[in-house]
Design a protein around this motif. Structure first.
Motif, PDB file in Angstrom:
ATOM      1  N   LEU A  48      83.883  95.946  -1.135  1.00  0.00           N
ATOM      2  CA  LEU A  48      85.138  95.735  -1.845  1.00  0.00           C
ATOM      3  C   LEU A  48      85.225  96.724  -2.999  1.00  0.00           C
ATOM      4  O   LEU A  48      84.209  97.172  -3.522  1.00  0.00           O
ATOM      5  N   GLU A  68      86.978  97.546  -6.873  1.00  0.00           N
ATOM      6  CA  GLU A  68      87.642  97.019  -8.063  1.00  0.00           C
ATOM      7  C   GLU A  68      88.741  97.998  -8.447  1.00  0.00           C
ATOM      8  O   GLU A  68      88.473  99.161  -8.737  1.00  0.00           O
ATOM      9  N   HIS A 121      95.271  83.493  -0.709  1.00  0.00           N
ATOM     10  CA  HIS A 121      94.845  83.165  -2.074  1.00  0.00           C
ATOM     11  C   HIS A 121      95.836  82.190  -2.700  1.00  0.00           C
ATOM     12  O   HIS A 121      95.450  81.333  -3.507  1.00  0.00           O
ATOM     13  N   LEU A 169      90.051  92.747  -6.934  1.00  0.00           N
ATOM     14  CA  LEU A 169      89.249  93.131  -5.779  1.00  0.00           C
ATOM     15  C   LEU A 169      90.157  93.390  -4.580  1.00  0.00           C
ATOM     16  O   LEU A 169      91.019  92.575  -4.256  1.00  0.00           O
ATOM     17  N   SER A 225      82.715  97.701  -5.914  1.00  0.00           N
ATOM     18  CA  SER A 225      82.378  96.480  -6.647  1.00  0.00           C
ATOM     19  C   SER A 225      80.991  95.984  -6.265  1.00  0.00           C
ATOM     20  O   SER A 225      80.532  96.174  -5.132  1.00  0.00           O
ATOM     21  N   VAL A 250      80.483  92.907  -6.125  1.00  0.00           N
ATOM     22  CA  VAL A 250      80.792  91.681  -5.386  1.00  0.00           C
ATOM     23  C   VAL A 250      80.875  92.017  -3.904  1.00  0.00           C
ATOM     24  O   VAL A 250      81.630  92.904  -3.494  1.00  0.00           O
ATOM     25  N   GLN A 289      80.292  87.155  -0.922  1.00  0.00           N
ATOM     26  CA  GLN A 289      80.457  86.499  -2.228  1.00  0.00           C
ATOM     27  C   GLN A 289      81.930  86.235  -2.522  1.00  0.00           C
ATOM     28  O   GLN A 289      82.286  85.190  -3.071  1.00  0.00           O
ATOM     29  N   HIS A 290      82.777  87.178  -2.126  1.00  0.00           N
ATOM     30  CA  HIS A 290      84.227  87.001  -2.320  1.00  0.00           C
ATOM     31  C   HIS A 290      84.732  85.816  -1.501  1.00  0.00           C
ATOM     32  O   HIS A 290      85.562  85.028  -1.976  1.00  0.00           O
ATOM     33  N   ARG A 291      84.236  85.684  -0.287  1.00  0.00           N
ATOM     34  CA  ARG A 291      84.617  84.544   0.551  1.00  0.00           C
ATOM     35  C   ARG A 291      84.190  83.233  -0.094  1.00  0.00           C
ATOM     36  O   ARG A 291      84.948  82.260  -0.127  1.00  0.00           O
ATOM     37  N   GLN A 314      83.702  82.679  -3.266  1.00  0.00           N
ATOM     38  CA  GLN A 314      84.541  82.439  -4.433  1.00  0.00           C
ATOM     39  C   GLN A 314      85.869  81.811  -4.025  1.00  0.00           C
ATOM     40  O   GLN A 314      86.381  80.924  -4.713  1.00  0.00           O
ATOM     41  N   HIS A 315      86.417  82.264  -2.911  1.00  0.00           N
ATOM     42  CA  HIS A 315      87.669  81.692  -2.410  1.00  0.00           C
ATOM     43  C   HIS A 315      87.481  80.222  -2.029  1.00  0.00           C
ATOM     44  O   HIS A 315      88.303  79.370  -2.361  1.00  0.00           O
TER      45      HIS A 315
END
Length: 291
Positions: free
Chosen positions: A24, A26, A40, A210, A229, A231, A235-237, A239-240
């Protein structure tokens, strides 16, 4: 039939093995980062008890709040500058909020996440000023982003009775002195004050957003600061999913005690157990599926 067998963006950027996102980026300034993943916004509303009234086979999303007072419509158009997102009361249409296709979903979520929050007691114009946005000379109700590509303003709508609305216009300059429009947004001043404040907060936040490859509009090439990034997609998944778990679980209004629900017809399946009713919303299409 499972949607995971199809090669499609609806499966998420990394759900299909052929289209795996390896990293990803930034991206800043955030208002030029592009729309991002609409889930989101939509999955968080569904996790909060909103109901889905979308028509099968038609490319749109229709959501209704648990108390049936608010509607959200997402209708992608060939022109990304038109209003893709619309939020408004279900009946009287006393106010509306509209967002173009390239509006970052994090900013739309800033509005929708705060729809039921208490109204702030501060002047909204202090927020962009504290984050480096400058007031335009001669225009008391307008502020320009630090990179001068986003304009936040308060304007009077043309109607029989004077109505004010907040607008955002995002554009990048061209060599001939003209501007290339990226997206715009319009929120009536009579919209919930907390939601309006949530949008302005998300718009003026200085941090990056991101994005994976293909999510930033080509129109903004040359005006973005983008770097890898730390991340990861996994990790992004997560966080979602954590965002969905933290969503307020608002259910539909309880029936009046004086009007009990009618008994189930003979042969109808039994109602769900209490445990099933309390089970948190599980998204159909998570952002990123790890290997």
């Amino acid at each position: 039939m499972s949607h995971e067998r199809f090669y499609s963006r609806v499966n998420g950027p990394t759900l299909h093995r052929v289209n795996t996102v390896r990293w990803l980026d930034e991206v800043s300034p955030r208002h030029l980062a592009g729309g991002g993943d609409p889930r989101h916004v939509t999955e968080h509303l569904l996790a909060s008890g909103w109901s889905n009234h979308s028509v099968p086979g038609f490319p749109h999303v229709l959501l209704e709040s648990p108390d049936h007072r608010l509607h959200l419509t997402l209708e992608p158009q060939p022109d990304a500058h038109s209003a893709w997102w619309r939020i408004h009361p279900a009946e009287n249409r006393m106010w509306s909020a509209q967002f173009g296709g390239h509006t970052p979903v994090e900013m739309i979520a800033g509005f929708t996440d705060a729809l039921d929050s208490p109204a702030p007691d501060t002047d909204l114009w202090h927020l962009p000023a504290s984050r480096g946005w400058s007031r335009l000379a001669g225009r008391e109700q307008a502020a320009l982003s630090p990179d001068e590509t986003a304009l936040l303003s308060q304007v009077s709508a043309i109607s029989e009775t004077p109505r004010w609305r907040w607008t955002v216009q995002v554009s990048v300059p061209l060599s001939d002195g003209q501007h290339r429009w990226i997206w715009n947004a319009s929120i009536d001043e009579t919209a919930p004050a907390a939601a309006l404040a949530g949008f302005v907060t998300a718009l003026t936040e200085p941090g990056p957003l991101l994005r994976d490859e293909g999510q930033t509009p080509a129109l903004t090439f040359g005006y973005l600061d983008s770097h890898r990034s730390v991340v990861t997609p996994e990790q992004h998944r997560r966080q979602h999913l954590q965002r969905l778990e933290a969503a307020p679980r608002t259910g539909p209004p309880h029936p009046s005690p004086s009007a009990p629900a009618p008994p189930l017809p003979r042969g109808s399946p039994a109602t769900r157990s209490t445990a099933d009713q309390a089970r948190p919303y599980a998204p159909s299409f998570p952002f990123h599926e790890g290997r």
